[in-house]
Design a protein around this motif. Sequence first.
Motif, mmCIF file in Angstrom:
data_model
loop_
_atom_site.group_PDB
_atom_site.id
_atom_site.type_symbol
_atom_site.label_atom_id
_atom_site.label_comp_id
_atom_site.label_asym_id
_atom_site.label_seq_id
_atom_site.Cartn_x
_atom_site.Cartn_y
_atom_site.Cartn_z
ATOM 1 N N ASP A 21 -23.771 -169.258 139.744
ATOM 2 C CA ASP A 21 -25.114 -169.765 139.964
ATOM 3 C C ASP A 21 -25.283 -171.060 139.189
ATOM 4 O O ASP A 21 -24.921 -171.146 138.028
ATOM 5 C CB ASP A 21 -26.143 -168.750 139.484
ATOM 6 N N TYR A 23 -28.160 -173.603 138.006
ATOM 7 C CA TYR A 23 -29.594 -173.793 137.861
ATOM 8 C C TYR A 23 -29.840 -175.107 137.126
ATOM 9 O O TYR A 23 -29.144 -175.433 136.183
ATOM 10 C CB TYR A 23 -30.221 -172.636 137.074
ATOM 11 N N ASP A 61 -29.595 -162.121 142.349
ATOM 12 C CA ASP A 61 -31.002 -162.148 142.749
ATOM 13 C C ASP A 61 -31.932 -162.073 141.535
ATOM 14 O O ASP A 61 -32.943 -162.779 141.471
ATOM 15 C CB ASP A 61 -31.320 -160.988 143.696
ATOM 16 N N ARG A 63 -31.196 -163.008 138.460
ATOM 17 C CA ARG A 63 -31.105 -164.295 137.751
ATOM 18 C C ARG A 63 -31.983 -165.332 138.447
ATOM 19 O O ARG A 63 -32.661 -166.131 137.792
ATOM 20 C CB ARG A 63 -29.661 -164.771 137.674
ATOM 21 N N GLN A 64 -31.998 -165.305 139.771
ATOM 22 C CA GLN A 64 -32.836 -166.236 140.531
ATOM 23 C C GLN A 64 -34.318 -165.968 140.262
ATOM 24 O O GLN A 64 -35.095 -166.911 140.108
ATOM 25 C CB GLN A 64 -32.537 -166.114 142.029
ATOM 26 N N GLN A 65 -34.701 -164.703 140.175
ATOM 27 C CA GLN A 65 -36.091 -164.358 139.854
ATOM 28 C C GLN A 65 -36.468 -164.856 138.461
ATOM 29 O O GLN A 65 -37.553 -165.409 138.264
ATOM 30 C CB GLN A 65 -36.303 -162.847 139.922
ATOM 31 N N TYR A 67 -35.134 -167.320 136.862
ATOM 32 C CA TYR A 67 -35.214 -168.788 136.944
ATOM 33 C C TYR A 67 -36.565 -169.220 137.520
ATOM 34 O O TYR A 67 -37.212 -170.128 136.985
ATOM 35 C CB TYR A 67 -34.062 -169.306 137.806
ATOM 36 N N ARG A 68 -37.014 -168.562 138.584
ATOM 37 C CA ARG A 68 -38.307 -168.912 139.190
ATOM 38 C C ARG A 68 -39.465 -168.685 138.216
ATOM 39 O O ARG A 68 -40.368 -169.499 138.123
ATOM 40 C CB ARG A 68 -38.537 -168.093 140.467
#
Length: 129
Positions: A21, A23, A61, A63-65, A67-68
Amino acid sequence: MKKLFLLIILFVPLQLFAAEDIYRFTSVNDQQRFATLTTQLRCLVCQNQTLAESNAPLAADLRQQIYRHLQQGQSDKEIADYLVARYGNFILYRPLFNATTWALWLGPLLFLLTGVLYLLYYIRQKRRD
């Protein structure tokens, strides 16, 4: 020899596929917070791995949450509380001490204390005999 070299060149890159990922953070502080959060939260489908260590799709997923939520300006506590509310205390790598986790934290101490007391009792009985 050239054919062997060609085969190596063709097949070695197949071994290098790894999901990573990427970011983009606006500050080093956000990047450090992200790293800290992903090491303090557990992957829900892996065997005792943090989100930072896991290659599972669910971990990506999560990690993406995270980050958001960081991009939205939420604090570490707000992010952790959101994930605990959604996935339960299991997501915390070090669960909080509360009514549901007291046995987890005090269990080893109780077993040790019980073992020491039994050892003392056993030694006393042997001395009497």
